[in-house]
Design a protein around this motif. Structure first.
Motif, PDB file in Angstrom:
ATOM      1  N   PRO A  14      65.039 -40.642  65.517  1.00 30.91           N
ATOM      2  CA  PRO A  14      65.829 -41.600  66.314  1.00 30.91           C
ATOM      3  C   PRO A  14      65.055 -42.895  66.555  1.00 30.91           C
ATOM      4  CG  PRO A  14      65.856 -39.407  67.302  1.00 30.91           C
ATOM      5  CD  PRO A  14      64.794 -39.368  66.251  1.00 30.91           C
ATOM      6  N   VAL A  15      65.741 -44.009  66.413  1.00 34.00           N
ATOM      7  CA  VAL A  15      65.177 -45.331  66.671  1.00 34.00           C
ATOM      8  C   VAL A  15      66.226 -46.164  67.403  1.00 34.00           C
ATOM      9  CG1 VAL A  15      63.600 -45.292  64.703  1.00 34.00           C
ATOM     10  CG2 VAL A  15      65.933 -46.170  64.416  1.00 34.00           C
ATOM     11  N   VAL A  16      65.799 -47.295  67.983  1.00 33.47           N
ATOM     12  CA  VAL A  16      66.716 -48.213  68.659  1.00 33.47           C
ATOM     13  C   VAL A  16      67.473 -49.005  67.600  1.00 33.47           C
ATOM     14  CG1 VAL A  16      66.898 -50.159  70.237  1.00 33.47           C
ATOM     15  CG2 VAL A  16      65.232 -48.343  70.681  1.00 33.47           C
ATOM     16  N   VAL A  17      68.801 -48.923  67.622  1.00 37.07           N
ATOM     17  CA  VAL A  17      69.622 -49.633  66.642  1.00 37.07           C
ATOM     18  C   VAL A  17      70.397 -50.791  67.274  1.00 37.07           C
ATOM     19  CG1 VAL A  17      69.867 -47.612  65.156  1.00 37.07           C
ATOM     20  CG2 VAL A  17      71.549 -48.011  66.967  1.00 37.07           C
ATOM     21  N   ALA A  18      70.459 -50.832  68.626  1.00 37.49           N
ATOM     22  CA  ALA A  18      71.171 -51.922  69.303  1.00 37.49           C
ATOM     23  C   ALA A  18      70.629 -52.059  70.717  1.00 37.49           C
ATOM     24  CB  ALA A  18      72.670 -51.667  69.323  1.00 37.49           C
ATOM     25  N   ARG A  19      70.742 -53.285  71.226  1.00 37.34           N
ATOM     26  CA  ARG A  19      70.230 -53.572  72.575  1.00 37.34           C
ATOM     27  C   ARG A  19      71.251 -54.444  73.314  1.00 37.34           C
ATOM     28  NH1 ARG A  19      65.782 -55.063  71.049  1.00 37.34           N
ATOM     29  NH2 ARG A  19      64.574 -53.170  71.490  1.00 37.34           N
ATOM     30  N   CYS A  20      71.428 -54.141  74.631  1.00 36.11           N
ATOM     31  CA  CYS A  20      72.381 -54.877  75.462  1.00 36.11           C
ATOM     32  C   CYS A  20      71.712 -55.197  76.798  1.00 36.11           C
ATOM     33  CB  CYS A  20      73.651 -54.045  75.677  1.00 36.11           C
ATOM     34  SG  CYS A  20      75.028 -54.938  76.420  1.00 36.11           S
ATOM     35  N   GLU A  21      71.877 -56.467  77.280  1.00 36.54           N
ATOM     36  CA  GLU A  21      71.202 -56.897  78.512  1.00 36.54           C
ATOM     37  C   GLU A  21      72.183 -57.604  79.434  1.00 36.54           C
ATOM     38  OE1 GLU A  21      66.519 -57.619  77.465  1.00 36.54           O
ATOM     39  OE2 GLU A  21      67.909 -59.312  77.256  1.00 36.54           O
ATOM     40  N   SER A  22      71.957 -57.405  80.729  1.00 39.49           N
ATOM     41  CA  SER A  22      72.645 -58.148  81.785  1.00 39.49           C
ATOM     42  C   SER A  22      71.552 -58.710  82.698  1.00 39.49           C
ATOM     43  CB  SER A  22      73.602 -57.229  82.559  1.00 39.49           C
ATOM     44  OG  SER A  22      74.235 -57.930  83.600  1.00 39.49           O
ATOM     45  N   VAL A  23      71.299 -60.025  82.593  1.00 43.62           N
ATOM     46  CA  VAL A  23      70.126 -60.665  83.205  1.00 43.62           C
ATOM     47  C   VAL A  23      70.511 -61.345  84.510  1.00 43.62           C
ATOM     48  CG1 VAL A  23      68.280 -62.332  82.840  1.00 43.62           C
ATOM     49  CG2 VAL A  23      69.165 -60.993  80.914  1.00 43.62           C
ATOM     50  N   ASP A  24      69.657 -61.133  85.544  1.00 46.98           N
ATOM     51  CA  ASP A  24      69.753 -61.826  86.841  1.00 46.98           C
ATOM     52  C   ASP A  24      71.120 -61.657  87.484  1.00 46.98           C
ATOM     53  OD1 ASP A  24      67.174 -62.671  86.501  1.00 46.98           O
ATOM     54  OD2 ASP A  24      67.737 -64.605  85.635  1.00 46.98           O
ATOM     55  N   GLY A  25      71.522 -60.413  87.614  1.00 46.16           N
ATOM     56  CA  GLY A  25      72.769 -60.127  88.302  1.00 46.16           C
ATOM     57  C   GLY A  25      72.522 -59.506  89.660  1.00 46.16           C
ATOM     58  N   ARG A  26      73.514 -59.642  90.538  1.00 43.77           N
ATOM     59  CA  ARG A  26      73.430 -59.018  91.846  1.00 43.77           C
ATOM     60  C   ARG A  26      74.833 -58.673  92.281  1.00 43.77           C
ATOM     61  NH1 ARG A  26      69.283 -56.461  94.512  1.00 43.77           N
ATOM     62  NH2 ARG A  26      69.985 -56.125  96.650  1.00 43.77           N
ATOM     63  N   PRO A  27      75.147 -57.447  92.535  1.00 47.43           N
ATOM     64  CA  PRO A  27      74.331 -56.245  92.385  1.00 47.43           C
ATOM     65  C   PRO A  27      74.092 -55.931  90.907  1.00 47.43           C
ATOM     66  CG  PRO A  27      76.606 -55.676  92.888  1.00 47.43           C
ATOM     67  CD  PRO A  27      76.519 -57.162  92.984  1.00 47.43           C
ATOM     68  N   PRO A  28      73.328 -54.883  90.612  1.00 45.55           N
ATOM     69  CA  PRO A  28      73.028 -54.561  89.214  1.00 45.55           C
ATOM     70  C   PRO A  28      74.304 -54.272  88.407  1.00 45.55           C
ATOM     71  CG  PRO A  28      71.559 -53.380  90.690  1.00 45.55           C
ATOM     72  CD  PRO A  28      72.616 -53.988  91.549  1.00 45.55           C
ATOM     73  N   ALA A  29      74.318 -54.719  87.160  1.00 45.80           N
ATOM     74  CA  ALA A  29      75.471 -54.488  86.289  1.00 45.80           C
ATOM     75  C   ALA A  29      75.488 -53.044  85.793  1.00 45.80           C
ATOM     76  CB  ALA A  29      75.420 -55.452  85.104  1.00 45.80           C
ATOM     77  N   GLU A  30      76.656 -52.633  85.326  1.00 45.37           N
ATOM     78  CA  GLU A  30      76.836 -51.309  84.721  1.00 45.37           C
ATOM     79  C   GLU A  30      77.089 -51.495  83.230  1.00 45.37           C
ATOM     80  OE1 GLU A  30      76.440 -48.464  86.196  1.00 45.37           O
ATOM     81  OE2 GLU A  30      76.142 -49.302  88.216  1.00 45.37           O
ATOM     82  N   ILE A  31      76.278 -50.832  82.389  1.00 47.01           N
ATOM     83  CA  ILE A  31      76.382 -50.968  80.930  1.00 47.01           C
ATOM     84  C   ILE A  31      76.763 -49.624  80.321  1.00 47.01           C
ATOM     85  CG2 ILE A  31      75.151 -51.519  78.803  1.00 47.01           C
ATOM     86  CD1 ILE A  31      73.429 -53.436  80.349  1.00 47.01           C
ATOM     87  N   SER A  32      77.727 -49.656  79.403  1.00 45.62           N
ATOM     88  CA  SER A  32      78.139 -48.451  78.671  1.00 45.62           C
ATOM     89  C   SER A  32      78.312 -48.797  77.194  1.00 45.62           C
ATOM     90  CB  SER A  32      79.450 -47.888  79.233  1.00 45.62           C
ATOM     91  OG  SER A  32      80.491 -48.846  79.136  1.00 45.62           O
ATOM     92  N   TRP A  33      78.355 -47.742  76.345  1.00 46.29           N
ATOM     93  CA  TRP A  33      78.469 -47.926  74.886  1.00 46.29           C
ATOM     94  C   TRP A  33      79.699 -47.188  74.371  1.00 46.29           C
ATOM     95  CZ3 TRP A  33      75.105 -51.100  72.294  1.00 46.29           C
ATOM     96  CH2 TRP A  33      73.938 -51.466  72.959  1.00 46.29           C
ATOM     97  N   VAL A  34      80.352 -47.801  73.409  1.00 44.91           N
ATOM     98  CA  VAL A  34      81.517 -47.196  72.757  1.00 44.91           C
ATOM     99  C   VAL A  34      81.267 -47.211  71.251  1.00 44.91           C
ATOM    100  CG1 VAL A  34      84.003 -47.328  72.352  1.00 44.91           C
ATOM    101  CG2 VAL A  34      83.058 -47.987  74.579  1.00 44.91           C
ATOM    102  N   THR A  35      81.225 -46.030  70.627  1.00 48.65           N
ATOM    103  CA  THR A  35      80.966 -45.934  69.188  1.00 48.65           C
ATOM    104  C   THR A  35      81.353 -44.563  68.681  1.00 48.65           C
ATOM    105  OG1 THR A  35      79.274 -46.175  67.485  1.00 48.65           O
ATOM    106  CG2 THR A  35      78.609 -45.149  69.545  1.00 48.65           C
ATOM    107  N   VAL A  36      81.467 -44.438  67.346  1.00 48.54           N
ATOM    108  CA  VAL A  36      81.789 -43.158  66.719  1.00 48.54           C
ATOM    109  C   VAL A  36      80.543 -42.488  66.155  1.00 48.54           C
ATOM    110  CG1 VAL A  36      84.149 -43.851  66.149  1.00 48.54           C
ATOM    111  CG2 VAL A  36      82.319 -44.313  64.523  1.00 48.54           C
TER     112      VAL A  36
END
Length: 481
Positions: free
Chosen positions: A153-175
């Protein structure tokens, strides 16, 4: 014990009732740089003396600090605090019944609890708490990570939410099969950066598949989605097509095609044989190898090698040269046979329909009555006398019954030939003779008429011959049988 319990219960009830009399807003939200109003009021001061109001700031995980104090006999006081110089009672001058405050140019670090506390007599201190929530709209982004196909396993994608308040919620959708890991980092101004990475075992089959990062935040009307496509690099995958196992001596234009896929795209293609010698009649153009004429030299193994920046892939095919050509069985032969069978069936159906129609028509023509029935023969006085002389009983029957009976078989006659003739002078004899029995229908022979024929006088009465003088030609009257 019972008395002590009653006293404690009355104190708690009194404290709960008094706590409800300080009215504040449970939560107030604001963006940095704005002005927030924190309202406070004492709703029912009957029987209670309000002496002083103090606003207290309690940051998350920090100590309480007095930020504003109001006494009706003294001027408002603002002790040293993180909000000093930006906090004031509003409206001014304030009152004990409504000691609200305003904080200008709010900062992310101003988030926390703000407590409005009344000092009263004789009930003591009463307070209400307002939560100030600072909002910061984050900067969201997503990116794909190019990786090599492998087995770990390796990192194939990266997602960021910078300088938010309150903290953001991140989810992934894929097959694709994988999992995400998320980290949160708090900045100096109390904002939060959320980073999520998607990990999986990269394979060539997953290259180009969809992967979406979805970021949800309180400041957004709806979640923000980023559609990505996996970028997995792998060496060329090679396949040779074109050999149909029917290469025979003398065959022309035998073609082999080397197909290859890879990431990055294949760069070079090389043809060679296992024997090391390429047939003289073989021509190579990029990924296509053409054999102009098949002979024994083509009876070898062809190898195709394709390379890209990652590596090299290969495929091979062994050609067996036959002495004679194999019969071809393709879709065309089957189509022709099917078409022939279909035409035969169609012709059989048409022939059957025609035969049934004709049979039905013949049946109707034989079984039904004739469409035309000839009229009964016209009788004359001479014929009547002949019949009456032969059959006395018939004299009492009507002439129609004597000469025509619809139930009996039709006599052999030629009535139709004279039906439309106006002159019946010589026709009556023909009708009579036609009705005679076989062998007696020729009045020209010299046979003796049967005994039932009448006398000459009767015959002359029936048909009067033409009057001619002696020496002239004449025709004697016909003899009736």
């Amino acid at each position: 014990m019972i008395g002590l319990l009653c006293l404690v219960a009355s104190m708690l009830a009194s404290h709960g009732a008094s706590g409800q009399r300080v009215k504040v807003e449970p939560e107030v939200s604001s963006y940095p740089g704005q002005t927030v109003n924190l309202r406070c009021a004492f709703t029912d001061a009957t029987g209670i003396q309000l002496t002083m109001v103090t606003w207290i700031y309690e940051p998350k995980g920090g100590e309480r600090t007095n930020i504003a104090v109001f006494h009706p006999s003294f001027a408002p006081n603002y002790p040293d605090s993180p909000v000093k110089g930006r906090v004031s009672f509003s409206p001014s001058p304030s009152s004990m019944s409504s000691p609200s405050i305003a904080i200008t140019d709010v900062r992310m670090t101003d988030e926390g609890k703000y407590i409005c506390e009344y000092a009263s007599y004789p009930s003591g201190n009463e307070q209400g708490i307002t939560h100030l929530v600072m909002l910061a709209k984050p900067q969201n982004s997503a990116s794909i990570v190019t990786v090599l196909a492998g087995s770990t396993p390796v990192v194939v994608a990266r997602c960021e939410s910078v300088d938010g308040r309150p903290p953001a919620e991140i989810s992934w959708v894929t097959v694709v099969n994988g999992n995400a890991t998320t980290q949160k980092n708090t900045g100096a101004d109390n904002t939060v950066t959320v980073t999520s990475e998607y990990r999986m075992v990269p394979t060539a089959a997953d290259n180009g598949k969809d992967l979406s990062c979805v970021v949800g935040h309180r400041t957004q009307v709806k979640p923000e989605s980023f559609l990505l496509k996996l970028a997995i690099q792998y060496p060329p995958q090679v396949t040779i097509v074109g050999y149909d196992n029917n290469w025979y001596m003398g065959r022309t234009n035998g073609i082999l095609t080397c197909n290859a896929v890879g990431n990055p795209p294949p760069m070079t293609t090389q043809w060679k044989t296992m024997s090391g010698e390429m047939p003289e009649l073989a021509q190579i153009t990029n990924n296509v190898l053409k054999v102009l004429k098949v002979d024994d030299s083509v009876n070898t193994t062809f190898v195709c090698e394709v390379s890209n920046r990652i590596g090299t892939g290969r495929d091979q095919v062994t050609v067996v040269v036959r002495g004679t050509r194999l019969p071809e069985k393709g879709a065309t032969t089957g189509s022709i046979i099917g078409a022939i069978i279909g035409v035969i069936i169609l012709l059989a159906i048409i022939g059957t329909a025609i035969a049934m129609y004709r049979k039905h028509s013949n049946k109707l023509s034989r079984g039904g009555p004739p469409k035309y029935k000839p009229p009964p023969p016209k009788t004359t006085n001479s014929a009547a006398r002949l019949i009456r002389s032969a059959d006395p009983v018939a004299e009492n029957r009507p002439l129609q019954d004597q000469y025509y009976n619809s139930q009996s078989a039709e006599p052999v006659t030629d009535l139709d030939a004279h039906h439309d003739t106006d002159d019946y002078s010589g026709v009556d004899m023909e009708h009579y003779h036609a009705a005679a029995p076989s062998g007696w229908d020729d009045p020209g022979n010299n046979e003796v008429p049967p005994p039932y024929v009448g006398s000459d006088s009767d015959t002359q009465d029936y048909h009067q011959g033409p009057n001619v003088s002696r020496g002239e030609s004449f025709v004697s009257p016909a003899m009736f049988v």
